[in-house]
Design an enzyme around this catalytic site. Structure first.
Site, PDB file in Angstrom:
ATOM      1  N   THR A 168       1.267  -0.806   0.164  1.00  0.00           N
ATOM      2  CA  THR A 168       0.369   0.292   0.134  1.00  0.00           C
ATOM      3  C   THR A 168       0.967   1.270  -0.277  1.00  0.00           C
ATOM      4  O   THR A 168       2.104   1.525   0.493  1.00  0.00           O
ATOM      5  CB  THR A 168      -0.648  -0.214   0.968  1.00  0.00           C
ATOM      6  OG1 THR A 168      -0.567   0.253   2.417  1.00  0.00           O
ATOM      7  CG2 THR A 168      -1.590  -1.506   1.687  1.00  0.00           C
ATOM      8  N   LYS A 191      13.919   8.837  -2.825  1.00  0.00           N
ATOM      9  CA  LYS A 191      14.814   7.757  -2.344  1.00  0.00           C
ATOM     10  C   LYS A 191      16.119   7.932  -2.678  1.00  0.00           C
ATOM     11  O   LYS A 191      16.625   6.955  -2.343  1.00  0.00           O
ATOM     12  CB  LYS A 191      14.666   7.422  -4.356  1.00  0.00           C
ATOM     13  CG  LYS A 191      12.782   7.084  -5.062  1.00  0.00           C
ATOM     14  CD  LYS A 191      12.068   6.501  -5.808  1.00  0.00           C
ATOM     15  CE  LYS A 191      10.728   6.003  -5.860  1.00  0.00           C
ATOM     16  NZ  LYS A 191      10.653   5.899  -7.399  1.00  0.00           N
TER      17      LYS A 191
END
Ligand code: ADP
Ligand code: ASP
Ligand code: MG
Length: 824
Positions: free
Chosen positions: A557, A687
């Site tokens: 999710t 990231k």
């Protein structure tokens, strides 16, 4: 002679009794046979309840007698021809009348002593054995009913009487020595006996096995066979462990240890009489008589298994006496044991710490209260003088034991046992290894027993495969692909990696499908939509309550509430595999906490797909660092989304506006649900921060410079507002494109992390003009590219390139992490 004992389930229904009759009819032709029978299954419990109900003055006891009467009368009606039923029915009626008047006394006096309880319980075996005797008589066999109460003599410890073996042997032998008593078949009730006064006693729950052994030893039988509802002794209770295996041969000693530590298949005292008399003991299955079963004899077979079986005793508590003054107290242990023995409390295990500051004993939970009073009274003076603490009680515990005679010659068994338990988050409260080294015993929380037995069984007996239990959170685009990929790959993983991946839970934001045997992956979508509703907390509670071994929680999710559950899961040794980036890009302290929980609880915490979908970026970085390399610079295009957008946007030349290209990226599944996370650079910041952290630099989001190319107005309002605003700002995007195109460059959103001269890690993200000579120029579609510059790759970087977004590749990255977690 031979002795055949049939347990409760073997005489529990008329069908079963018919099977017993067939078995005995065949066997009796070879040699005289004593058949010992239990009460019909459940009947002993019903008699206990009957006595208690009557003693409480509850009239309901009458109905209970009626149902007992019915059950036994029905057996007669089904087993005998109508012409043969009369005398058996009147025998049952007579016994029921005795029970009636006995219960009336209990009811009137409102008392049920243990002596009365024994008398009442004995009717279970009397009824079953007399009905079965009648059935054999009807078959025309030369048979006689033996009254075990007359032949087996005990002391007066009602409900668990101790057999006077010498006297019993004499009595039984005298009976059989009498030529008037020679028959082909003898039917005897198990479980019951009598004391010197002639009062009925019983041998302890499950005691019919013991009756069989007593007869067998007394008559020097050639064999004792215990017929039950499983095909022999198994490596663990088959009700607990699906993969339990039959044990063809086992030694008396091992069988004794297994039964002593709770394997219900044999009542523990059964072994000794036959062992001393060297009588082979078989365990056989009434419902599968052709199956060989288990042979218990002097030697156990030598095979590849160092342990023979696993068993458990539930409902125990641990009593501990502690105190610095303990060393000074003479005869301390003796006094402790005497105090317990005086109250007839049996001690299941003993451990003493070598410092002699504490001693613990395991006892049955019903003895706890009595034990506390007895021990505290015994040591009252020392407790008052503060030499000792009052008795400490730990409840809700169970004992698990691994058993095997060959353990003695194999170092490392206990290491393996406790390693396996530890890796599965099972806490051990006490450990005992007998000096005979035939068992290793651990005390653990009752709630962990099933899991412990299963992981131990897997570790010691199931060389074939390791089972992992996967709970999925999220069943959308990526989740759905992942389930389909796993479904296809199950046989391959079984045969090549010996891994059995069971998806036991699938939850989305509405429904939660749980099936502990493994969800049928061909029909999961329908089952999920029909499954109960629940939120993430319900799901996590269920996972923790199920307490399955080798559990892996898979978060596909993008929800913070799901990421919030990792702490709870990792703390219970549930591994976490996430493509959700929220946890790893949360404040550094939280990220570090999750990593340390994973380390401390031997759970995996893997998130390869947080960066570059299934590209091996985090794993490679980890390998570099772990092998001693130092990463000095990372340059990367990390947004498949932005790459897609800038590769497809031609400054409006093809008629497509920037907003339309973004819409296309979203439609094709390359964006976060809110595309601003991608477009605004936040996703790339997350990231590069994760990469920096994995490289050992505790970066926070605020430390990263973001040169955003989106006008500030785009961040206001909803996702729909965002698209409208982008359309309005088309000129701005055109300009960006044109500026790059003018100098022959492409636009790429680049992340950069670099260690400065002070060893400080700096990170920034932003749109750049990329020359044709750059590594980044030839990036197409949704490609990602990462360049690692390290001590070992100083000028020419290590390059990782490929699709960095998309449901299929993300799912496959998550899948690879699941396999890594499963094999950890
Ligand atoms: P009976 O009524 O025939 O005496 P029990 O219920 O007392 O039968 O014992 C048989 C049961 O013992 C089996 O159904 C099984 O669930 C249980 N059991 C526990 N441990 C083991 C084991 N190691 N091997 C086989 N059965 C076991
Ligand atoms: N009927 C007794 C019990 O249930 C004895 C036995 O079955 O072995 O405990
Ligand atoms: Mg039994």
């Amino acid at each position: 002679m031979q002795v055949l004992k049939f347990g409760g389930s073997s005489v529990g229904t008329t069908d079963a009794i018919s099977k017993v009759i067939a078995i005995v009819k065949e066997r009796v032709q070879k040699t005289p046979t004593i058949v010992v029978v239990s009460a019909m299954s459940g009947v002993t419990d019903q008699f206990i309840l009957l006595g208690q109900t009557a003693a409480q003055g509850n009239e309901a006891y009458q109905t209970m007698i009626q149902s007992l009467a019915q059950k036994h009368e029905n057996a007669v009606l089904a087993l005998l021809l109508s012409t043969q039923q009369a005398s058996a029915l009147s025998m049952v009626k007579e016994l029921i009348q005795e029970i009636q008047s006995f219960c009336a006394t209990i009811f009137n006096e409102r008392t049920l002593t243990l002596r009365m309880q024994d008398c009442l319980m004995s009717y279970g075996e009397i009824l079953s054995s007399k009905i079965i005797a009648a059935a054999f008589e009807a078959e025309g066999l030369d048979q006689v009913w033996l009254d075990s109460r007359k032949l087996i003599k005990t002391n007066s410890a009602y409900t668990s009487a101790v057999v006077d073996r010498a006297l019993t042997n004499q009595t039984i032998q005298a009976y059989f020595a009498n030529s008037a008593n020679q028959h082909a078949l003898y039917i005897a009730p198990g479980f019951i006996a009598s004391n010197a006064e002639g009062h009925t006693t019983t041998l302890g729950r499950g005691g019919s096995d013991y009756t069989g052994a007593i007869y067998a030893a007394a008559v020097q039988a050639d064999v004792l066979e215990i017929w039950t509802d499983v095909s022999g002794i198994m490596t663990a209770d088959p009700r607990m462990v699906h993969n339990a295996k039959e044990i063809p041969r086992i030694s008396y000693q091992e069988a004794m240890e297994l039964s002593h530590f709770g394997a219900k298949i044999i009542y523990p005292p059964t072994i000794l009489p036959v062992m001393h008399a060297h009588i082979p003991l078989w365990i056989k299955n009434t419902f599968e008589p052709e199956h060989k079963g288990t042979l218990i004899e002097n030697e156990s077979s030598i095979d590849n298994n160092t342990i023979r079986g696993i068993s458990s005793i539930k409902d125990i508590c641990l009593l501990s006496l502690e105190g610095a003054g303990m060393v000074a107290i003479p005869g301390f242990a003796k006094r402790l044991f005497d105090a317990l023995t005086k109250k007839q409390i049996s001690i299941l295990l003993i451990t003493q710490s070598s410092s002699e500051h504490s001693i613990s004993v395991g006892v049955s939970v019903q003895d706890t209260h009595l034990a506390k009073i007895a021990v505290d009274a015994e040591f009252e003076e020392e407790i008052n003088a503060q030499l000792l603490e009052p008795l400490i009680i730990e409840k809700d515990l169970s004992i698990i034991a691994i058993v095997g005679a060959q353990m003695r010659n194999h170092p490392g068994i206990s290491g393996k046992m406790f390693g396996v338990l530890g890796r599965n988050g099972i806490n051990v409260s006490a450990i005992v290894q007998g000096s005979s080294e035939k068992n290793i015993t651990a005390v653990i929380a009752a709630k962990d027993v099933r899991k412990a037995i299963n992981v131990l069984h897997e570790a010691f007996f199931e060389t074939t495969y390791k089972q992992v239990n996967v709970y999925m959170a999220g069943a959308g685009n990526v989740g759905g692909k992942l389930i389909d990929q796993i479904n296809k790959q199950v046989p391959f993983l079984q045969s090549t990696l010996r891994l059995q991946i069971n998806i036991v839970g699938i939850a989305n934001s509405k429904n939660q499908l749980i099936n502990l045997d493994g969800i049928d992956l061909n029909h999961w979508r329908d089952q999920l939509s029909a499954a109960p509703k629940g939120n993430i907390n319900d799901y996590v509670t269920a996972i923790l309550d199920n307490n399955l071994r080798n559990s892996i929680f898979v978060d596909v999710t993008a929800h913070a509430t799901v990421a919030d559950s990792y702490v709870q899961l990792l703390s219970k040794a549930v591994s976490v595999v996430a493509c959700n980036k929220i946890a790893c890009s949360s404040p550094y302290a939280h990220y570090a906490k999750l990593k340390s929980l994973a380390r401390n609880y031997n759970a995996a915490f893997l998130f390869e797909t947080n960066v570059g979908a299934s590209l091996p970026i985090i794993g490679t970085l980890n390998d570099l660092i772990r092998s001693g390399d130092k990463v000095n610079k990372i340059e990367a295009v990390l947004s498949g989304t932005l790459n897609f957008v800038f590769n497809n946007y031609e400054g409006g030349k093809d008629g497509k506006s920037f907003a339309q290209v973004v819409r296309q990226a979203q439609d094709e599944g390359y964006t976060e649900p809110d595309p601003r996370l991608d477009l605004g650079g936040t996703d790339v910041m997350r990231k590069v921060m994760i990469l920096a952290r994995e490289a050992g630099h505790p970066l926070e989001m605020e430390d990263i410079m973001n040169e955003s190319f989106l006008p500030a107005s785009c961040f206001n309002g909803s996702v729909a507002d965002f698209y409208n605003e982008m359309e309005k700002q088309e000129v701005h995007f055109k300009k960006l494109y044109a500026a790059a195109a003018e100098s022959g460059c492409k636009l790429k959103f680049v992340a950069k992390f670099e260690i400065d001269v002070n060893g400080q890690g700096l990170a920034k993200v932003g749109l750049q003009h990329i020359q044709p000579s750059s590594d980044f120029y030839h990036l197409y579609g949704k490609d990602n590219l990462v360049l690692f510059y390290s001590d070992r790759y100083p000028e020419l970087p290590m390059v990782i390139k490929g699709a960095g977004a998309g449901a299929d590749v993300t799912a496959s990255g998550v899948f690879a992490d699941i396999i890594r977690a499963a094999r950890a």
